[in-house]
Scaffold this motif. Sequence first.
Motif, PDB file in Angstrom:
ATOM      1  N   MET A 157       4.703 -46.692 -16.753  1.00 52.12           N
ATOM      2  CA  MET A 157       3.840 -45.783 -16.640  1.00 52.12           C
ATOM      3  C   MET A 157       3.047 -46.160 -15.305  1.00 52.12           C
ATOM      4  SD  MET A 157       1.905 -43.336 -19.032  1.00 52.12           S
ATOM      5  CE  MET A 157       0.062 -42.981 -18.578  1.00 52.12           C
ATOM      6  N   ILE A 158       2.881 -45.329 -14.148  1.00 52.23           N
ATOM      7  CA  ILE A 158       1.689 -45.908 -13.236  1.00 52.23           C
ATOM      8  C   ILE A 158       0.356 -45.075 -13.436  1.00 52.23           C
ATOM      9  CG2 ILE A 158       1.243 -45.875 -10.692  1.00 52.23           C
ATOM     10  CD1 ILE A 158       4.247 -45.904 -10.343  1.00 52.23           C
ATOM     11  N   THR A 159      -0.606 -45.656 -13.538  1.00 52.21           N
ATOM     12  CA  THR A 159      -1.811 -45.111 -13.568  1.00 52.21           C
ATOM     13  C   THR A 159      -2.708 -45.130 -12.379  1.00 52.21           C
ATOM     14  OG1 THR A 159      -3.007 -46.973 -14.233  1.00 52.21           O
ATOM     15  CG2 THR A 159      -2.069 -45.668 -16.130  1.00 52.21           C
ATOM     16  N   GLN A 160      -3.191 -44.009 -11.974  1.00 48.09           N
ATOM     17  CA  GLN A 160      -3.863 -44.164 -10.652  1.00 48.09           C
ATOM     18  C   GLN A 160      -5.355 -44.210 -10.802  1.00 48.09           C
ATOM     19  OE1 GLN A 160      -3.483 -40.161  -8.420  1.00 48.09           O
ATOM     20  NE2 GLN A 160      -5.303 -40.782  -7.073  1.00 48.09           N
ATOM     21  N   LYS A 161      -5.859 -45.216  -9.983  1.00 50.36           N
ATOM     22  CA  LYS A 161      -7.234 -45.886  -9.944  1.00 50.36           C
ATOM     23  C   LYS A 161      -8.402 -44.536 -10.073  1.00 50.36           C
ATOM     24  CE  LYS A 161     -10.426 -48.934  -7.909  1.00 50.36           C
ATOM     25  NZ  LYS A 161     -10.488 -49.739  -6.467  1.00 50.36           N
ATOM     26  N   LYS A 162      -9.317 -44.465 -10.393  1.00 46.54           N
ATOM     27  CA  LYS A 162     -10.210 -43.500 -10.181  1.00 46.54           C
ATOM     28  C   LYS A 162     -10.940 -43.745  -8.865  1.00 46.54           C
ATOM     29  CE  LYS A 162     -11.397 -41.062 -14.016  1.00 46.54           C
ATOM     30  NZ  LYS A 162     -11.408 -39.794 -14.171  1.00 46.54           N
ATOM     31  N   LEU A 163     -11.130 -42.645  -8.291  1.00 46.27           N
ATOM     32  CA  LEU A 163     -11.580 -42.821  -6.671  1.00 46.27           C
ATOM     33  C   LEU A 163     -12.987 -42.662  -6.842  1.00 46.27           C
ATOM     34  CD1 LEU A 163      -8.913 -40.363  -5.154  1.00 46.27           C
ATOM     35  CD2 LEU A 163      -8.997 -43.017  -5.138  1.00 46.27           C
ATOM     36  N   ILE A 164     -13.633 -41.873  -7.806  1.00 49.26           N
ATOM     37  CA  ILE A 164     -15.051 -41.745  -7.690  1.00 49.26           C
ATOM     38  C   ILE A 164     -15.574 -42.253  -9.073  1.00 49.26           C
ATOM     39  CG2 ILE A 164     -14.904 -39.835  -6.189  1.00 49.26           C
ATOM     40  CD1 ILE A 164     -15.559 -38.068  -9.074  1.00 49.26           C
ATOM     41  N   THR A 165     -16.920 -42.817  -9.138  1.00 43.94           N
ATOM     42  CA  THR A 165     -17.570 -43.003 -10.402  1.00 43.94           C
ATOM     43  C   THR A 165     -18.675 -41.960 -10.230  1.00 43.94           C
ATOM     44  OG1 THR A 165     -18.856 -44.453  -8.986  1.00 43.94           O
ATOM     45  CG2 THR A 165     -17.023 -45.435 -10.137  1.00 43.94           C
ATOM     46  N   SER A 166     -19.006 -41.783 -11.560  1.00 45.18           N
ATOM     47  CA  SER A 166     -20.169 -40.367 -11.709  1.00 45.18           C
ATOM     48  C   SER A 166     -20.794 -40.958 -13.030  1.00 45.18           C
ATOM     49  CB  SER A 166     -19.492 -39.162 -11.717  1.00 45.18           C
ATOM     50  OG  SER A 166     -18.538 -38.900 -12.704  1.00 45.18           O
ATOM     51  N   ASN A 167     -21.948 -40.255 -12.877  1.00 48.47           N
ATOM     52  CA  ASN A 167     -22.665 -40.295 -14.273  1.00 48.47           C
ATOM     53  C   ASN A 167     -23.729 -39.124 -14.135  1.00 48.47           C
ATOM     54  OD1 ASN A 167     -24.207 -41.744 -12.025  1.00 48.47           O
ATOM     55  ND2 ASN A 167     -25.302 -42.986 -13.716  1.00 48.47           N
ATOM     56  N   VAL A 168     -24.358 -38.750 -15.133  1.00 47.59           N
ATOM     57  CA  VAL A 168     -25.325 -37.624 -15.438  1.00 47.59           C
ATOM     58  C   VAL A 168     -26.604 -38.312 -15.459  1.00 47.59           C
ATOM     59  CG1 VAL A 168     -25.950 -35.570 -16.525  1.00 47.59           C
ATOM     60  CG2 VAL A 168     -23.606 -36.207 -16.186  1.00 47.59           C
ATOM     61  N   ILE A 169     -27.610 -38.041 -14.581  1.00 44.22           N
ATOM     62  CA  ILE A 169     -28.974 -38.586 -14.573  1.00 44.22           C
ATOM     63  C   ILE A 169     -29.953 -37.243 -14.634  1.00 44.22           C
ATOM     64  CG2 ILE A 169     -30.783 -39.831 -13.681  1.00 44.22           C
ATOM     65  CD1 ILE A 169     -28.365 -41.323 -12.072  1.00 44.22           C
ATOM     66  N   ASN A 170     -30.543 -36.978 -15.806  1.00 50.71           N
ATOM     67  CA  ASN A 170     -31.480 -35.825 -15.849  1.00 50.71           C
ATOM     68  C   ASN A 170     -31.088 -34.562 -15.262  1.00 50.71           C
ATOM     69  OD1 ASN A 170     -33.369 -37.589 -16.751  1.00 50.71           O
ATOM     70  ND2 ASN A 170     -34.099 -38.325 -14.800  1.00 50.71           N
ATOM     71  N   ASN A 171     -29.756 -34.265 -15.958  1.00 59.80           N
ATOM     72  CA  ASN A 171     -28.985 -32.983 -15.674  1.00 59.80           C
ATOM     73  C   ASN A 171     -28.645 -32.804 -14.150  1.00 59.80           C
ATOM     74  OD1 ASN A 171     -29.282 -31.939 -18.173  1.00 59.80           O
ATOM     75  ND2 ASN A 171     -31.410 -31.184 -17.842  1.00 59.80           N
TER      76      ASN A 171
ATOM     77  N   ILE B 254      -7.991 -35.007  -3.880  1.00 62.61           N
ATOM     78  CA  ILE B 254      -8.088 -35.574  -5.541  1.00 62.61           C
ATOM     79  C   ILE B 254      -9.489 -35.653  -5.947  1.00 62.61           C
ATOM     80  CG2 ILE B 254      -7.684 -37.588  -7.055  1.00 62.61           C
ATOM     81  CD1 ILE B 254      -5.369 -38.128  -5.085  1.00 62.61           C
ATOM     82  N   ILE B 255     -10.203 -36.178  -4.776  1.00 62.80           N
ATOM     83  CA  ILE B 255     -11.884 -36.407  -5.123  1.00 62.80           C
ATOM     84  C   ILE B 255     -12.446 -35.051  -5.288  1.00 62.80           C
ATOM     85  CG2 ILE B 255     -13.974 -36.884  -3.948  1.00 62.80           C
ATOM     86  CD1 ILE B 255     -12.254 -39.503  -2.649  1.00 62.80           C
ATOM     87  N   LYS B 256     -12.177 -33.912  -4.567  1.00 64.59           N
ATOM     88  CA  LYS B 256     -12.608 -32.699  -4.413  1.00 64.59           C
ATOM     89  C   LYS B 256     -12.416 -32.070  -5.954  1.00 64.59           C
ATOM     90  CE  LYS B 256     -12.547 -28.219  -2.335  1.00 64.59           C
ATOM     91  NZ  LYS B 256     -11.940 -27.519  -0.860  1.00 64.59           N
ATOM     92  N   LYS B 257     -11.190 -32.029  -6.268  1.00 66.91           N
ATOM     93  CA  LYS B 257     -10.663 -31.620  -7.686  1.00 66.91           C
ATOM     94  C   LYS B 257     -11.656 -32.274  -8.820  1.00 66.91           C
ATOM     95  CE  LYS B 257      -6.901 -30.777 -10.520  1.00 66.91           C
ATOM     96  NZ  LYS B 257      -5.496 -31.458 -10.840  1.00 66.91           N
ATOM     97  N   GLU B 258     -11.426 -33.547  -8.844  1.00 65.25           N
ATOM     98  CA  GLU B 258     -12.382 -34.318  -9.726  1.00 65.25           C
ATOM     99  C   GLU B 258     -13.885 -33.961 -10.008  1.00 65.25           C
ATOM    100  OE1 GLU B 258     -13.060 -38.841 -11.346  1.00 65.25           O
ATOM    101  OE2 GLU B 258     -11.449 -38.452  -9.977  1.00 65.25           O
TER     102      GLU B 258
END
Length: 123
Positions: free
Chosen positions: A1-15, A32-36
């Motif tokens: 199974m091929i897994t795709q590396k995440k293209l973005i990193t994200s976190n929520v800071i104060n909403n 892909i980035i836009k969709k994510e």
Amino acid sequence: MITQKKLITSNVINNYLNVTLPNVITDDQYEIIKKEILEKTASMNIKGVILDVSATNFIDLSMLHLFKNIIDAIKVLGKKGIVIGMNSSSVSALVHLIDEDLNIPIATCFDEAVLIINQDYEN
């Protein structure tokens, strides 16, 4: 199974969803980035999305149009979007190319982006 590396990193800071874009973005990766980003935005109770482009190696006019498209899509979801992290060489190279119709909200840092987003909600 091929897994795709995440293209973005994200976190929520104060909403606020803080999204760090990769150093290189191809046309295929852009979709892909836009969709994510839009999936995260739609599924979270946040005030806005902050696109951090500080890791992106090359920003040209077409890349700015891609950022604008993402921000416009975020607006359709009822949220505010803004770009941070543009380095001085990108800004100086692009400032004469940006037309008034592009109108991308840009801030120098996360804190300024939050202030701008909050001002938009107050007005």
